[in-house]
Design a protein around this motif. Sequence first.
Motif, short mmCIF file in Angstrom:
data_model
loop_
_atom_site.label_atom_id
_atom_site.label_comp_id
_atom_site.label_asym_id
_atom_site.label_seq_id
_atom_site.Cartn_x
_atom_site.Cartn_y
_atom_site.Cartn_z
N GLY A 20 0.71 -1.15 0.05
CA GLY A 20 0.00 0.03 -0.11
C GLY A 20 0.85 1.31 0.21
N VAL A 21 0.27 2.49 -0.22
CA VAL A 21 0.84 3.77 -0.14
C VAL A 21 0.36 4.61 1.00
N ARG A 22 1.07 4.94 1.87
CA ARG A 22 0.82 5.76 3.00
C ARG A 22 0.73 7.36 2.75
N PHE A 23 0.03 7.71 3.31
CA PHE A 23 -0.20 9.11 3.14
C PHE A 23 -0.81 9.92 4.44
N THR A 24 -0.80 11.17 4.41
CA THR A 24 -1.43 11.89 5.69
C THR A 24 -2.50 12.64 5.08
N LEU A 25 -3.62 12.77 6.03
CA LEU A 25 -4.80 13.53 5.78
C LEU A 25 -4.81 14.70 6.74
N GLU A 26 -5.75 15.81 6.80
CA GLU A 26 -5.47 16.75 7.74
C GLU A 26 -6.93 16.68 8.32
N GLN A 27 -7.17 16.49 9.47
CA GLN A 27 -8.58 16.56 9.95
C GLN A 27 -8.76 17.35 11.24
N ASP A 28 -9.49 18.46 11.30
CA ASP A 28 -9.43 19.55 12.41
C ASP A 28 -8.00 20.20 12.58
N GLY A 29 -7.37 20.21 11.63
CA GLY A 29 -6.12 20.93 11.63
C GLY A 29 -4.84 19.90 12.40
N GLU A 30 -5.20 18.57 12.48
CA GLU A 30 -4.37 17.66 12.93
C GLU A 30 -3.99 16.65 11.64
N PRO A 31 -2.79 16.13 11.81
CA PRO A 31 -2.39 15.12 10.56
C PRO A 31 -2.85 13.64 11.18
N VAL A 32 -3.52 13.14 10.12
CA VAL A 32 -4.09 11.80 10.39
C VAL A 32 -3.34 10.86 9.49
N PRO A 33 -2.83 9.80 9.76
CA PRO A 33 -2.28 8.87 8.58
C PRO A 33 -3.22 7.95 8.14
N ALA A 34 -2.92 7.74 6.76
CA ALA A 34 -4.07 6.99 6.12
C ALA A 34 -3.08 5.94 4.98
N PHE A 35 -3.97 5.36 4.35
CA PHE A 35 -3.42 4.45 3.21
C PHE A 35 -4.18 4.14 2.08
N ALA A 36 -3.77 3.74 1.16
CA ALA A 36 -4.32 3.19 -0.22
C ALA A 36 -3.86 1.81 -0.60
N VAL A 37 -4.70 0.88 -0.97
CA VAL A 37 -4.23 -0.38 -1.25
C VAL A 37 -5.43 -0.54 -2.59
N ARG A 38 -4.74 -1.58 -3.34
CA ARG A 38 -5.85 -2.01 -4.42
C ARG A 38 -6.28 -3.68 -4.00
N PHE A 39 -7.42 -3.71 -4.22
CA PHE A 39 -8.01 -5.17 -3.97
C PHE A 39 -9.26 -5.49 -5.01
N ARG A 40 -8.92 -6.49 -5.52
CA ARG A 40 -9.86 -7.02 -6.81
C ARG A 40 -10.20 -5.72 -7.67
N GLY A 41 -9.16 -5.09 -8.06
CA GLY A 41 -8.89 -4.16 -8.88
C GLY A 41 -9.50 -2.68 -8.38
N GLU A 42 -10.00 -2.48 -7.48
CA GLU A 42 -10.59 -1.35 -6.94
C GLU A 42 -9.70 -0.90 -5.99
N ASN A 48 -5.10 5.17 8.73
CA ASN A 48 -4.14 4.03 9.23
C ASN A 48 -4.18 3.95 10.85
N ARG A 49 -5.54 3.32 11.30
CA ARG A 49 -5.40 3.32 12.69
C ARG A 49 -6.56 1.99 13.12
N CYS A 50 -5.71 1.12 13.77
CA CYS A 50 -6.40 -0.08 14.07
C CYS A 50 -7.82 0.12 15.06
N GLY A 51 -8.74 -0.66 14.88
CA GLY A 51 -9.95 -0.53 15.81
C GLY A 51 -9.76 -1.19 17.14
N HIS A 52 -8.56 -1.72 17.61
CA HIS A 52 -8.30 -2.23 18.71
C HIS A 52 -7.61 -1.27 19.68
N ILE A 53 -6.59 -0.76 19.04
CA ILE A 53 -5.85 0.38 19.75
C ILE A 53 -5.36 1.23 18.70
N PRO A 54 -5.55 2.67 18.53
CA PRO A 54 -5.38 3.41 17.49
C PRO A 54 -3.95 3.60 17.11
#
Length: 115
Positions: A20-42, A48-54
Motif C-alpha cells: 500500500g501507499v501511506r499518506f497523511t490527511l488533515e482533520q480538524d487541523g491535525e495530521p491523520v495517517p492513512a493508506f491506499a491499497v488495491r483489492f480486486r481491481g478497486e 491508518n488506525r487499528c480498531g483495537h488500539i489506534p
Amino acid sequence: MAAGQRLICAASDLAEAGRGVRFTLEQDGEPVPAFAVRFRGEVCGYQNRCGHIPVELDWNEGEFFDPSQLYLICSTHGALYDPHNGHCRGGRCGGRGLTPVSLEERDGGIYLKDM
Ligand code: FES
C-alpha cells in the motif's frame, strides 16, 4: 485536476493485493495517517488506525495485507479487516472497523476526494 483534489500516487504504484501507499490527511487541523491499497481491481483507502488500539497497521511500511492477501491485517495483534469496506473480520478489532477515506482513480493517478 479538479480543485481540492490531491494526488496521492500513480495508479501503477498500487499492485493488486500488494504494498500500500501511506499518506497523511488533515482533520480538524491535525495530521491523520492513512493508506491506499488495491483489492480486486478497486482502490480502497482507510485511516491508518487499528480498531483495537489506534496504532498504525503496518509494521513494515506499506505491508497491509495478510499472507492470504484476502484481508488487511494489523501487525500489532493481528486484527483482520475486509479490504473492500474496512469491516472487522476477526481478532481484536471487536467489531470496530477501519475509517474509510474516499479515493478516486483516474487519468493514471489516485486522488484524495474532497472530504
Ligand atoms: S492494535 Fe491492532 S489488533 Fe491490537
